[in-house]
Structures are given as structure tokens and as C-alpha cells.
Design an enzyme around this catalytic site. Structure first.
Site: not given
Length: 306
Positions: A162, A145, A24, A158, A193, A94, A67-68
């Protein structure tokens, strides 16, 4: 190059680190930046996909499975990026995942993993890379987002993650300005995506999204997002809206929660709530919550660690 402000429109020989780079937006930006002469470090959880992106780009790309949410993974990857290319000029945080479900019934692990990846992943990525970005007076960009502005039902985790990313970047921007570092936050709407197409296929929440007002529910091609994000990065922009009308939504932010509540009948929340309970009974809470390959990879990583 150390100490030189990143003010040129050229990315030639700049080092750009991108998380969530397997697919993506992350993969697309890596290809765009490499075409401008940048060295791109690809971080993510899907090694086969990362390797494929790196092969498409060629010698100016390298990838790390990271892994972030793991300090150890990030510290190792960043150290190796700096060893390979001498520093870091730009970081694009990202990496992000989504789950879907109503708060009263969603799988708790999936719910919390979204917040961990989307918020703590940004903080950890920036914190580990920050000394190198400060040295080069570079740019930090976090992908937030439209959900940070408009908080839809079924997306509580989510939207919260964000919105928190936006607030985090606003504070960080003021902290780093005197050091010559610029901090940006991007607000894409629905982009074509794997994450969005997976959400559209969800037997409950895909139908809900289909009932959203046209301009709020429209899916834009990936190239639209890449165009805006590429231009914004070259400007070291403080905000990037994808598309531009998302910026206007900020002016209406205080009005949106009651409007969304009123519109919940139109989007079929009551019906979706009952359908969600049936879906959970059929497929299980975890499977019902997972949206997209990124979320599946992140949850599998957590299961292995546990």
C-alpha cells in the site's frame, strides 16, 4: 465525449471501471456511481458476486471475471468495456487482498500474492486502461490504505504494497497532468468489509488488532468510506483520507515507526508470535495466512494457474 475534461460533478453517461467490484468498497462505489447515471464495469474474481451486484444495479452495469495480475484478463475486459460503451472515463483500482503473519513464519506464496495483487494489480489495471482514460481526460483512483502510513506488525506485505501504491500514484500524477488526466490515491482506515471482519476472526491477529489504540483500531462503517470516496471521485481529488484524521497521520509519518515498535509490547507481539507458530502447526501456513474471500479467491486462481 472524447476529449472533454471530466470536470463536472455529474457522472451521467460516464464510464467507470472498478476492480475488486464483487464486494465491499468496489460494489458499494459501483452502486453509488450508477445511481448518478454512470455506466459501471465490474471486474473481479467472484463471478456469482459480480453478477449479483450487476443485477442490483440494472442495465447500466456489466461484469467481467478478471484477475488484475493477468495482462490477458485485463486487456480482454478493457477492450470489451470500450466496445460496449465507447470509452473509459474513470478507473478505480480497488482490488486488494490481505494475508496475515509474521515475516519469519508466514506462508511465502500468500505473502507475495498480496504484493502482486495490491501493487502490480494497480499498475497493470492503470496501464491497460490508460489510453482510454487519456482520451477522455479522465481520472485514475487507486485504493491504498492507512497501512501505507502506519506499518503494523503482522502486516509487512500489506503495508509495503500500500505504501508502494501511494508512491506509484505520486509519480504517475506528475506524468499525466499535462495530458489532462488526474490521479488520486485513497487511504481508508479499517472499514467494515469482509476483509476486515475476516481479520478480526483470525485466532492470533484478531486479538492483536483488539489491543491497538482505540482511534487506530476503530472499524468504520462501509458507508463512511463510500461517502468520502464518492465525493473525492467527483472532485478528481489527488488524495482521499477515510476518515479525515488519516491525513493528519501523514504529518507524523516519520515518528510512527518507533512509536509502533515501542507499542509492540502493548499489542502482544511476542505472545502473538508464539501463538502464530502454534496456529501454523495446527492449520498449516497457508490457512493461517489467508484473510478474507478475496485472498482465498486470488490464491485459488494462482493454484489453478500453477
Amino acid at each position: 465525449m472524447a476529449g472533454n475534461p471530466f470536470t463536472s460533478r455529474s457522472l451521467r453517461n460516464r464510464v467507470v471501471l472498478i476492480t475488486g467490484a464483487a464486494r465491499g468498497i468496489g460494489a458499494g462505489l459501483a452502486e453509488r456511481f450508477a445511481a448518478r447515471g454512470a455506466k459501471v464495469a465490474l471486474l473481479g474474481l467472484e463471478p456469482e458476486e459480480l453478477a449479483a451486484v450487476a443485477r442490483r444495479i440494472g442495465p447500466d452495469a456489466a461484469w467481467w471475471e478478471a484477475d488484475v495480475t493477468s495482462w490477458q484478463d485485463l486487456e480482454k475486459a478493457v477492450a470489451e468495456v470500450v466496445q460496449r460503451w465507447g470509452g473509459i472515463d474513470v478507473v478505480v483500482a480497488n482490488a486488494g487482498i490481505a494475508s496475515t503473519g509474521f515475516v519469519r513464519s508466514v506462508d511465502p506464496v500468500a505473502f507475495e500474492k498480496v504484493i502482486e495483487v495490491n501493487l502490480l494489480g494497480v499498475w497493470r489495471t492503470f496501464r491497460v486502461a490508460m489510453p482510454h482514460v487519456i482520451e477522455r481526460k479522465g481520472y485514475l483512483l487507486a485504493i491504498s490504505s492507512l497501512a501505507a502510513i502506519a506499518h503494523a506488525p503482522g502486516m509487512a506485505n500489506y503495508a509495503a504494497s500500500k505504501a508502494a501504491v501511494e508512491a506509484f500514484c505520486n509519480s504517475l500524477r506528475a506524468e499525466l497532468r499535462h495530458l489532462g488526466v488526474r490521479v488520486g490515491v485513497a487511504h481508508p482506515t479499517w472499514i467494515g468489509t469482509d476483509l476486515v471482519t475476516s481479520a478480526d476472526r483470525h485466532p492470533v491477529f484478531g486479538k492483536m488488532r483488539g489491543r491497538m489504540p482505540a482511534f487506530l483500531g476503530k472499524t468504520y462503517p462501509l458507508e463512511v468510506a463510500l461517502d468520502h470516496l464518492e465525493r473525492g471521485t467527483l472532485r478528481r481529488a489527488r488524495t482521499i483520507h477515510v476518515p479525515r484524521w488519516v491525513g493528519a497521520m501523514k504529518l507524523l509519518r516519520s515518528l510512527l515507526p518507533p512509536l509502533i515498535e515501542i507499542g509492540s509490547g502493548r499489542t502482544g507481539v511476542a505472545q502473538a508470535d508464539a501463538e502464530a507458530m502454534r496456529d501454523i502447526a495446527t492449520r498449516g501456513a497457508r490457512e493461517s495466512a489467508v484473510v478474507g474471500p478475496g485472498a482465498r479467491a486470488a490464491l485459488e486462481k494462482s493454484d489453478q494457474a500453477g
